[in-house]
Design a protein around this motif. Structure first.
Motif, short mmCIF file in Angstrom:
data_model
loop_
_atom_site.label_atom_id
_atom_site.label_comp_id
_atom_site.label_asym_id
_atom_site.label_seq_id
_atom_site.Cartn_x
_atom_site.Cartn_y
_atom_site.Cartn_z
N ASP A 254 2.15 -5.91 -11.36
CA ASP A 254 2.58 -6.02 -9.68
C ASP A 254 3.27 -7.23 -9.71
OD1 ASP A 254 0.39 -8.01 -11.00
OD2 ASP A 254 -1.32 -7.78 -10.09
N GLY A 255 3.68 -7.74 -10.55
CA GLY A 255 4.27 -9.11 -10.92
C GLY A 255 3.40 -10.86 -11.35
N THR A 256 2.40 -10.26 -11.84
CA THR A 256 1.80 -11.75 -11.99
C THR A 256 2.08 -11.31 -13.47
OG1 THR A 256 -0.25 -10.73 -10.70
CG2 THR A 256 -0.98 -12.67 -13.08
N TYR A 257 2.24 -10.93 -14.31
CA TYR A 257 2.77 -11.29 -15.97
C TYR A 257 4.14 -12.17 -15.68
CZ TYR A 257 4.04 -11.10 -20.40
OH TYR A 257 4.75 -11.50 -21.83
N ASP A 258 4.85 -11.51 -14.82
CA ASP A 258 6.78 -11.92 -14.77
C ASP A 258 6.36 -13.66 -14.39
OD1 ASP A 258 7.82 -10.04 -16.17
OD2 ASP A 258 8.25 -8.97 -14.49
N LYS A 259 5.39 -13.56 -12.98
CA LYS A 259 5.13 -15.39 -12.70
C LYS A 259 4.71 -16.11 -13.80
CE LYS A 259 4.10 -15.02 -7.75
NZ LYS A 259 2.88 -13.66 -7.14
N ILE A 260 3.54 -15.51 -14.84
CA ILE A 260 2.87 -16.68 -15.70
C ILE A 260 4.69 -16.91 -16.47
CG2 ILE A 260 0.81 -16.69 -17.58
CD1 ILE A 260 0.06 -14.34 -15.69
N HIS A 261 4.94 -15.61 -16.78
CA HIS A 261 5.71 -15.72 -18.24
C HIS A 261 7.30 -16.98 -17.49
CE1 HIS A 261 9.17 -14.86 -20.58
NE2 HIS A 261 8.56 -14.59 -21.30
N ALA A 262 7.45 -16.92 -16.57
CA ALA A 262 8.52 -17.91 -15.70
C ALA A 262 7.61 -19.59 -16.34
CB ALA A 262 8.72 -17.21 -14.12
N LYS A 263 6.32 -19.53 -15.39
CA LYS A 263 5.53 -20.92 -15.86
C LYS A 263 6.16 -21.46 -17.00
CE LYS A 263 0.88 -22.58 -15.66
NZ LYS A 263 -0.03 -22.42 -15.51
N TYR A 264 5.93 -20.55 -18.07
CA TYR A 264 5.89 -21.56 -19.25
C TYR A 264 6.95 -21.17 -19.57
CZ TYR A 264 0.73 -21.30 -19.28
OH TYR A 264 -0.45 -22.18 -18.64
N PHE A 265 8.05 -20.16 -20.05
CA PHE A 265 9.58 -19.98 -20.47
C PHE A 265 10.62 -20.08 -19.54
CE2 PHE A 265 5.88 -18.13 -22.67
CZ PHE A 265 5.85 -19.23 -23.71
N GLY A 266 10.18 -19.97 -18.21
CA GLY A 266 11.41 -19.91 -17.08
C GLY A 266 12.13 -17.97 -16.99
N ALA A 267 12.48 -18.04 -15.93
CA ALA A 267 12.54 -17.31 -15.53
C ALA A 267 13.42 -16.06 -16.62
CB ALA A 267 13.41 -16.74 -14.54
N LYS A 268 13.62 -14.89 -16.94
CA LYS A 268 13.47 -13.43 -17.79
C LYS A 268 15.04 -13.39 -17.26
CE LYS A 268 10.25 -11.11 -19.05
NZ LYS A 268 9.09 -9.70 -19.36
#
Ligand code: ARG
Length: 268
Positions: A254-268
């Motif tokens: 649902d995109g939650t993981y990607d948001k968290i990832h972006a918060k710490y490591f920037g967008a993939k």
């Protein structure tokens, strides 16, 4: 008469079954968390070595925060359970599962075949790799092999410790072990060793937050295989594992993981 006793037997039988069900329930709810009424939201006790920014570290209020905690909280929200995170030293962290003091270890734990023998892992939630940090006296270090003949610091019992042991020998006097990765990196800063081998995210974070220390990073994708972080539970706790896996799956889709990832490591 007979009909009545048949009914009575049936009734007693089902009462007995209900009783067994409750007993079972209380047992599975046990572990580190107190037994609770089934209507209450379960709280799982989570162990994490919070000296591992940006994955797990303590904020000004002393709360454990970071990437892992955001993932954990999102998974808990999906699964309808609560978590209580306790800062737990890395050394001995896995024994707390066995002892029942912790229900889950969320601590950037790499899923390894050896660890799988004594605990169960959720599906992977993060990909990592070992990374070399070097400083003064380590100018010639260009690859993992170049660490031969050098003094290397690691966090005790980590996958970094393991790979360095494989290179230099288990009992090598050139391996200096520390209870946390930041302490190993401090030793490098102070010139006590020529290199540190540790998880890339943590090494990168330290180096960029300590520019004055003039540390340099050396990648070696030939020598270091990808590693995957998983959440660890006591061996056989399938019920909890199912909840964690369902949650991880849900936040990934649902995109939650990607948001968290972006918060710490920037967008993939
Ligand atoms: N990923 C490495 C391992 O599993 C290091 C993890 C250390 N985690 C920590 N919070 N100190 O061995």
């Amino acid at each position: 008469q007979t009909r009545r006793s048949v009914l009575a037997t049936l009734l007693m039988g089902s009462l007995f079954l209900v009783g067994c069900g409750q007993k079972q329930d209380a047992q599975t709810q046990g572990g580190a968390s107190e037994p609770q009424a089934s209507t209450e939201v379960k709280t799982y006790v989570v162990g994490s070595d919070a000296a591992y920014a940006p994955f797990e570290f303590q904020n000004d209020k002393g709360e454990v925060v970071g990437f892992d905690m955001d993932v954990l909280n999102a998974v808990a929200e999906k699964g309808g359970f609560k978590v209580k995170v306790i800062n737990t030293p890395w050394e001995g962290i896995f024994a707390t599962l066995e002892q029942g003091d912790r229900d889950i270890i969320v601590s950037s734990v790499t899923i390894t075949d050896e660890r799988k023998q004594s605990m169960d892992f959720s599906s992977p939630y993060f990909e990592a790799r070992q990374l070399i940090a070097t400083g003064k006296g380590g100018e010639t270090i260009k690859s993992f092999q170049d660490l031969k003949g050098k003094k290397v610091a690691v966090q005790t019992g980590t996958t970094g410790d393991e790979v360095v042991q494989n290179l230099l020998g288990k009992t090598s006097v050139d391996i200096k072990r520390f209870e946390s990765t930041p302490l190993a990196l401090k030793e490098l800063e102070n010139g006590g060793v020529q290199a540190v081998v540790g998880d890339n995210g943590v090494v990168q974070n330290y180096v960029s937050n300590n520019p004055a220390s003039n540390l340099r990073m050396v990648e070696d994708t030939q020598s270091f295989q990808p590693e995957f972080y998983g959440m660890a539970v006591k061996k056989g706790n399938q019920a909890l594992l199912d909840k964690l896996n369902a949650g991880i799956q849900a936040i990934k889709s649902d995109g939650t993981y990607d948001k968290i990832h972006a918060k710490y490591f920037g967008a993939k």
